[in-house]
Design a protein around this motif. Sequence first.
Motif, PDB file in Angstrom:
ATOM      1  N   THR A 132       0.849  -1.196   0.000  1.00  0.00           N
ATOM      2  CA  THR A 132       0.000   0.000   0.000  1.00  0.00           C
ATOM      3  C   THR A 132       0.885   1.247   0.000  1.00  0.00           C
ATOM      4  O   THR A 132       2.104   1.145   0.151  1.00  0.00           O
ATOM      5  CB  THR A 132      -0.875   0.077   1.272  1.00  0.00           C
ATOM      6  OG1 THR A 132      -0.038   0.388   2.388  1.00  0.00           O
ATOM      7  CG2 THR A 132      -1.623  -1.220   1.548  1.00  0.00           C
ATOM      8  N   LYS A 133       0.241   2.373  -0.143  1.00  0.00           N
ATOM      9  CA  LYS A 133       0.976   3.649  -0.036  1.00  0.00           C
ATOM     10  C   LYS A 133       0.688   4.315   1.297  1.00  0.00           C
ATOM     11  O   LYS A 133       1.011   5.485   1.511  1.00  0.00           O
ATOM     12  CB  LYS A 133       0.538   4.580  -1.171  1.00  0.00           C
ATOM     13  CG  LYS A 133       0.951   4.090  -2.556  1.00  0.00           C
ATOM     14  CD  LYS A 133       0.632   5.168  -3.580  1.00  0.00           C
ATOM     15  CE  LYS A 133       1.241   4.988  -4.950  1.00  0.00           C
ATOM     16  NZ  LYS A 133       1.519   3.684  -5.429  1.00  0.00           N
ATOM     17  N   GLU A 134       0.056   3.590   2.222  1.00  0.00           N
ATOM     18  CA  GLU A 134      -0.320   4.176   3.514  1.00  0.00           C
ATOM     19  C   GLU A 134       0.929   4.670   4.258  1.00  0.00           C
ATOM     20  O   GLU A 134       1.988   4.050   4.199  1.00  0.00           O
ATOM     21  CB  GLU A 134      -1.023   3.139   4.399  1.00  0.00           C
ATOM     22  CG  GLU A 134      -2.285   2.554   3.809  1.00  0.00           C
ATOM     23  CD  GLU A 134      -3.427   3.552   3.695  1.00  0.00           C
ATOM     24  OE1 GLU A 134      -3.514   4.438   4.567  1.00  0.00           O
ATOM     25  OE2 GLU A 134      -4.195   3.463   2.732  1.00  0.00           O
ATOM     26  N   ARG A 257       5.616   4.715   8.270  1.00  0.00           N
ATOM     27  CA  ARG A 257       6.452   4.128   7.214  1.00  0.00           C
ATOM     28  C   ARG A 257       7.860   4.736   7.330  1.00  0.00           C
ATOM     29  O   ARG A 257       8.004   5.933   7.560  1.00  0.00           O
ATOM     30  CB  ARG A 257       5.820   4.510   5.876  1.00  0.00           C
ATOM     31  CG  ARG A 257       6.584   4.101   4.657  1.00  0.00           C
ATOM     32  CD  ARG A 257       5.924   4.699   3.431  1.00  0.00           C
ATOM     33  NE  ARG A 257       4.661   4.039   3.097  1.00  0.00           N
ATOM     34  CZ  ARG A 257       4.565   2.922   2.395  1.00  0.00           C
ATOM     35  NH1 ARG A 257       5.652   2.331   1.935  1.00  0.00           N
ATOM     36  NH2 ARG A 257       3.386   2.384   2.124  1.00  0.00           N
TER      37      ARG A 257
END
Length: 258
Positions: A132-134, A257
């Motif tokens: 994901t890009k979370e 992240r």
Amino acid sequence: MATTTDIKTSRLHLRRWSHTDADAMERILSDPYVSICIMSDSSTPAKCRAAAKRRIDWFNSYWDAGYGVRAIAIKDSALGTPGEVVGWCGVAGYGGSQGEAEILYGIRRDFWGKGVATEAGHAAIDDFFQSTKEASLCAIIFEQLNANSVGVAERLGLTKRRRVHFADFSPGHELRALALDYALWCIGCPQAHEDQKLMVCAAAKAGLIVGSGIGDTDHVRVALRRHAQDSDSLAKLEAAFSSTLEDPTCPYLSLSRT
Ligand SMILES: CC(C)(COP(=O)(O)OP(=O)(O)OC[C@H]1O[C@@H](n2cnc3c(N)ncnc32)[C@H](O)[C@@H]1OP(=O)(O)O)[C@@H](O)C(=O)NCCC(=O)NCCS
């Protein structure tokens, strides 16, 4: 962005849930030591079956967003029977008002303390950030019941950011009412009569739920009086209930992240 990939770690195989896993899920949820720590009611075989099916559907409902909560199956025969499902771990799109995805884990009690949640959690977090890009994920934990879970989250790199009111992150009224019924059942269940720690956990959970506006204090206090073995035990139960009733908050942990 749908992810279907299985994940293998040194001892575990993480894979999507199927409805044929309902028996394994039911076995995990039938243990009050597990179910008191989550939002569930497994007080009868029929409720446990329904809770297992609901949980599998919920765990599989995020795959279109690129993540989900996988079944933890044994891979290493030194740990258990290969293929046997002993828990869940992964990320669900439920982080309260912040909307951050939340890491979830639950392990069958005969596998606690063997590093299973930690091993699965590391793999699930790596996969989440790769798929994901979370920017981050969170965990909201009933810490009064569940120091183990806080320990796992911190080992996974999450840190405590603030406290959140139970009413602000817990799912709707119906699920909270169901979890209160379960906490009341737990206070009087056979295991709780043998182990006061479980009773104290159930009293603390009841306080959190009543403090969030569901149920009433007298109803819980009657149950505590009915099941306490003696005045010392009643005092402990009432203290656990009152502390979460007066402060129905939980720690909100988060990991960004890197
Ligand atoms: C919370 C929960 C998931 C922890 O699962 P677990 O698999 O026992 O967790 P781990 O084994 O990874 O970590 C627990 C302990 O085992 C230790 N451990 C880690 N690797 C180990 C290994 N290879 N062998 C033996 N012990 C090990 C850890 O160091 C940790 O010890 P510590 O708490 O003293 O620091 C489990 O208790 C559970 O399912 N509870 C009910 C459901 C629940 O609470 N879910 C979370 C809701 S927020």
